[in-house]
Design a protein around this motif. Structure first.
Motif, PDB file in Angstrom:
ATOM      1  N   GLN B  10       0.485  -1.444   0.334  1.00  0.00           N
ATOM      2  CA  GLN B  10      -0.155  -0.295   0.025  1.00  0.00           C
ATOM      3  C   GLN B  10       0.893   1.036   0.439  1.00  0.00           C
ATOM      4  O   GLN B  10       1.962   0.936   0.813  1.00  0.00           O
ATOM      5  N   LYS B  11       0.861   2.157  -0.659  1.00  0.00           N
ATOM      6  CA  LYS B  11       1.347   3.540  -0.836  1.00  0.00           C
ATOM      7  C   LYS B  11       1.755   3.780   0.835  1.00  0.00           C
ATOM      8  O   LYS B  11       2.399   4.235   1.208  1.00  0.00           O
ATOM      9  N   LYS B  12       0.135   3.894   1.036  1.00  0.00           N
ATOM     10  CA  LYS B  12       0.094   4.650   2.462  1.00  0.00           C
ATOM     11  C   LYS B  12       1.447   4.531   3.625  1.00  0.00           C
ATOM     12  O   LYS B  12       2.301   4.649   4.205  1.00  0.00           O
ATOM     13  N   LEU B  17       6.537   4.828   6.276  1.00  0.00           N
ATOM     14  CA  LEU B  17       8.323   4.166   6.132  1.00  0.00           C
ATOM     15  C   LEU B  17       8.727   5.574   5.413  1.00  0.00           C
ATOM     16  O   LEU B  17      10.368   5.731   6.481  1.00  0.00           O
ATOM     17  N   PHE B  18       8.750   6.151   4.735  1.00  0.00           N
ATOM     18  CA  PHE B  18       9.715   6.763   4.788  1.00  0.00           C
ATOM     19  C   PHE B  18       9.916   8.431   5.261  1.00  0.00           C
ATOM     20  O   PHE B  18      10.707   9.121   6.028  1.00  0.00           O
ATOM     21  N   GLU B  36       0.882  -0.309  -4.186  1.00  0.00           N
ATOM     22  CA  GLU B  36      -0.061   0.640  -5.311  1.00  0.00           C
ATOM     23  C   GLU B  36      -0.548   2.143  -5.044  1.00  0.00           C
ATOM     24  O   GLU B  36       0.507   3.272  -4.256  1.00  0.00           O
ATOM     25  N   ASP B  37      -0.892   2.158  -6.250  1.00  0.00           N
ATOM     26  CA  ASP B  37      -1.342   3.650  -6.511  1.00  0.00           C
ATOM     27  C   ASP B  37      -0.464   4.793  -6.563  1.00  0.00           C
ATOM     28  O   ASP B  37      -0.151   6.002  -6.466  1.00  0.00           O
ATOM     29  N   MET B  38       0.878   4.073  -7.070  1.00  0.00           N
ATOM     30  CA  MET B  38       2.099   5.118  -7.532  1.00  0.00           C
ATOM     31  C   MET B  38       2.648   4.409  -8.416  1.00  0.00           C
ATOM     32  O   MET B  38       3.095   3.372  -8.798  1.00  0.00           O
ATOM     33  N   SER B  39       3.445   5.614 -10.097  1.00  0.00           N
ATOM     34  CA  SER B  39       3.781   5.504 -10.673  1.00  0.00           C
ATOM     35  C   SER B  39       5.272   5.315 -10.329  1.00  0.00           C
ATOM     36  O   SER B  39       5.871   5.771  -9.371  1.00  0.00           O
ATOM     37  N   GLN B  40       6.351   4.715 -11.520  1.00  0.00           N
ATOM     38  CA  GLN B  40       7.813   4.504 -11.012  1.00  0.00           C
ATOM     39  C   GLN B  40       8.333   5.447 -10.939  1.00  0.00           C
ATOM     40  O   GLN B  40       9.585   5.476  -9.579  1.00  0.00           O
ATOM     41  N   ASP B  41       8.123   6.658 -11.420  1.00  0.00           N
ATOM     42  CA  ASP B  41       8.397   7.947 -11.102  1.00  0.00           C
ATOM     43  C   ASP B  41       8.641   8.090  -9.517  1.00  0.00           C
ATOM     44  O   ASP B  41       9.360   9.015  -9.018  1.00  0.00           O
TER      45      ASP B  41
END
Lengths: 96, 715
Positions: B10-12, B17-18, B36-41
């Motif tokens: 999950q993105k959350k 973690l960041f 999830e819900d994040m592009s590679q960039d």
């Protein structure tokens, strides 16, 4: 109370005998008379009493501590020259 | 084969973690999971920052190798020039100058990023210097800011051992930023070896290390190990030297490691000795004692250590440890130094050895070796009082003839021994016999030196106290023996009997009353008071004692026909009102004088006693009380009672004869004569006549009953 060792005050080296104490005392008080050297004379007399007088000894022993004069060569305050390491180890004074 | 699909995260979770700076885990998750819900960039951007922070953190704590690994990982995602420049910096720190030069050169040709190019040039020039390439490309030099230009020139001069030129250049390098200024100042101090107040928190780790030996965050490079060792050793040595100097100046104690690191064998013992002195002065008794025991083999060679041991004795006793080692020390010390030290010193060391053991017999061989057999006598024979021979009395006699503080100290131990013995054998025959034997020892002493007076009287006080624990009638002999020895020593030392201890005074009273006047008082078993004081609680007052003593001495004077026999009574003259025993005193003295046929008429004796006491029969209190006491005393000695009456009646002035008290006196007298069937002489007849005449005239109500009785008896 910390006082100087009476043996050192009377100039008694390692291999003396008890009878040498009086000789040393007499020699010193001839040199340091009470009129001309009152403090030194008192110190010498005090040292002599500690070593020879029974009552003085018993009264003084548990209240006084006697230190020894020590001559020692110390490389004191030698400056530490660490600058040579500036040549070998990378560091920069600026924010990069 | 279809590629295995990655699990999702999950993105959350990924972003949290960041945010919590858990970069290692973040990177690991990014490798394992699809976010999830994040592009590679987007993921890469997060990862770039993570890698950058990781690299920075690693760099800041000195782990450059780690920092480079992180930068290399970062370059896989972002091979921008800024990241490469960072790599150049890290390569320089890790001393990989060849790779640093290559990459720096590459960056120097970048277009349109002046700042980056200047930094690259600066690093390039620096890296060259560190590879001992001191030829500076002046064209490149001019492209960098002047502060850095001067720094490069200064560093080059320094590396070529021209300190003066280097310092000049560093002086000219004046960066704007405060911390950069401080770094430059620090470099100048290091090079010129000048003292600098080290307060700078943010200076570069290497400079801080070179200045103070502080290794925090120092870059972990291949050369740093040897440098750390060298510099740490220098600082440690300097610190050690400073501490040794403080010890030599007697400023304060130091740790034993400082002494061992600095000195040769010869001086080590002396330094340890002085260090122990300082520890004692600083009240660090346990540390002092530990050192003393640990290094006793070195210390024993110093004559002064004999004093030190004596100072430490009661700490050794208190600690109950190392007593065996201390005794060994005493034995060795005496062996080495006995010819140098005074007899008192030897005595004291031997007595100290006794204090360190509960088995004094173990010290006897040592004591014998130094010809102190009398110590053994005082420790053994006098304490246990077994197998006593006449020669033991002789020995004790000789000991007490000559005063030595050591003998005095051992004598006092007998007093303590008696107290301990009484705790274990209270009121037993064993104790009574022991005290009796000891008194015999004391009795046989002919000429005790006057300096033993205080100790002997403390012993007598203890004896007096212990004796009064016994029933008088059962141990009469013991009481009388104690009295004998006390009187003997009072005489010998010319003691003022009024200045005796309470226990001694009480013994006199107990014997006079023929019963112990000591009261049983609940005391704690092991109080210090029990040990050092024997003052009991007694049922008497001081005046009673003083009267008793005055009487005792007056009687002795009478027996020895000493002029002015009643002189001791002078001390009582203002105190007779305090105690009715005074009347008994008067009559006892008169009785004694009559008994020994004192060569004065009894009237004179009575007059002398009364005038010495400074009292007169005209005194109201005397008048009222004395008649009762005289009548009471008649049971003991009727003759004395009559003598007092006769004196009083014949010396009363005419003007007092019409008073009540006079009639009481007459009544007392005539009834005594009658009761004891004495001769009814002229005085009797006159007294009887006076009694009736005055009462019939004055009709005193208080005398009326006596009048009627006497009328019945005598008319």
């Amino acid at each position: 109370m910390i006082k100087k060792s009476p043996y050192i005050i009377l100039g008694l080296e390692d291999n003396f005998e008890f009878k040498d104490i009086k000789k040393a005392y007499r020699k010193l008080i001839r040199e340091f008379s009470p009129e001309n050297h009152p403090k030194k004379f008192a110190e010498i007399s005090d040292a002599y009493d500690i070593l020879t007088d029974e009552e003085y000894f018993w009264n003084g022993t548990i209240t006084n501590l006697y230190y020894i004069d020590i001559q020692l060569d110390i490389e004191s305050n030698k400056d530490i020259d660490n600058s040579r390491h500036l040549k070998n180890i990378f560091e920069v004074p600026f924010n990069i | 084969m279809a590629r295995k699909k990655r699990k999702k995260l999950q993105k959350k979770q990924f972003l949290s973690l960041f945010e919590s700076k858990n970069y290692q885990k973040l990177i690991s998750k990014a490798k394992q999971f699809e976010i999830e819900d994040m592009s590679q960039d987007e993921v890469d951007n997060i990862l770039k920052e993570a890698y950058l922070n990781l690299a920075n953190d690693s760099f800041n704590i000195g782990d450059i190798a780690r920092a480079i690994r992180d930068i290399n990982s970062l370059l896989l995602i972002d091979d921008s020039n800024n990241i490469k420049l960072l790599k150049v910096k890290y390569l320089c720190y890790i001393e990989n100058f060849n790779d640093a030069l290559k990459l720096a050169k590459e960056l120097m040709s970048v277009k349109k990023d002046t700042k980056l190019v200047k930094e690259a040039i600066f690093l390039y020039l620096l890296a060259n210097l560190y590879t001992q390439n001191y030829e500076i490309d002046l064209k490149l030099l001019k492209k960098i800011p002047i502060s850095r230009e001067k720094y490069i020139l200064g560093l080059s001069a320094f590396m070529q051992d021209d300190r003066e030129l280097a310092l000049n250049y560093f002086n000219e390098s004046k960066p704007r930023a405060k911390i950069e200024k401080e770094n430059i100042e620090t470099i100048k101090s290091i090079i010129s070896q000048s003292t600098i107040a080290y307060k700078k928190e943010n200076i570069k780790p290497l400079y801080r290390f070179l200045l103070s030996g502080n290794m925090d965050n120092l870059a972990n490079t291949k050369n740093i190990g040897a440098v750390k060792k060298d510099i740490s050793a220098q600082f440690k040595s300097r610190k050690n030297n400073e501490e040794i100097e403080e010890l030599l100046d007697l400023d304060h104690s130091v740790s034993i490691d400082v002494i061992k690191n600095n000195t040769n064998e010869t001086e080590e013992g002396r330094l340890i000795y002085n260090n122990i002195i300082l520890l004692l002065e600083e009240n660090q008794y346990n540390e002092a004692l530990t050192l003393f025991i640990q290094y006793k083999s070195k210390l024993v060679k110093l004559t002064e250590s004999g004093f030190l041991l004596l100072y430490l004795i009661h700490y050794i006793q208190d600690s109950q440890q190392s007593t065996d080692k201390a005794i060994e020390f005493i034995s060795s010390y005496l062996f080495l130094h006995n010819s140098k030290i005074s007899s008192s010193h030897i005595d004291m060391l031997l007595l100290s050895a006794f204090k360190l053991t509960i088995y004094p017999a173990t010290i006897f061989p040592l004591v014998k070796k130094y010809n102190r057999d009398n110590f053994i006598f005082l420790k053994q024979k006098l304490i246990y009082l077994t197998d006593i021979t006449p020669s033991d009395h002789d020995t004790f006699n000789k000991i007490l003839k000559k005063f030595k503080i050591s003998y005095n100290s051992l004598l006092d131990e007998k007093r303590l021994h008696l107290i301990f013995l009484s705790d274990d054998h209270k009121n037993t025959i064993y104790l009574s016999q022991h005290i009796s034997k000891f008194i015999e020892f004391l009795i046989m002493v002919e000429q005790p030196h006057y300096k033993y007076k205080k100790t002997l009287f403390m012993i007598l006080t203890t004896i007096a106290s212990l004796v009064q624990d016994f029933n008088f009638n059962k141990e009469r002999d013991l009481y009388m023996k104690a009295l004998t020895i006390i009187n003997q020593y009072i005489k010998r030392f010319r003691m003022n009997i009024l200045n005796l201890s309470i226990d001694l005074k009480a013994l006199f009273i107990s014997i006079d009353r023929e019963e112990s006047i000591k009261q049983i008082v609940d005391k704690p078993l092991f109080s210090i008071r029990d040990l050092f004081m024997t003052e009991g609680d007694y049922d008497f007052n001081e005046t009673e004692y003083d009267i008793l003593m005055a009487k005792k001495i007056s009687i002795e004077n009478l027996e020895n026909n000493i002029q002015d026999s009643f002189k001791p009574l002078k001390k009582l003259k203002n105190r007779i009102y305090q105690n009715d025993i005074f009347y008994t005193l008067l009559m006892d003295l008169l009785r004694k004088a009559v008994e020994i046929k004192y060569n004065k008429p009894t009237d004179i004796i009575i007059k002398e006693i009364l005038s010495t006491l400074n009292i007169s029969l005209n005194d109201k209190k005397i008048r009222d009380s004395l008649v009762k006491e005289v009548v009471k005393y008649a049971i003991t000695d009727i003759n004395i009672a009559i003598l007092i009456f006769r004196y009083a009646l014949l010396n009363i002035s005419k003007k007092d004869k019409n008073l009540v008290w006079y009639l009481s006196w007459l009544d007392g007298y005539i009834n005594l004569v009658d009761k004891y069937k004495l001769e009814k002489d002229q005085l009797f007849k006159e007294s009887l006549d006076d009694f009736f005449k005055i009462q019939e005239k004055k009709k005193f109500k208080s005398i009326d009953a006596k009048y009627r009785k006497n009328v019945k008896k005598f008319r």
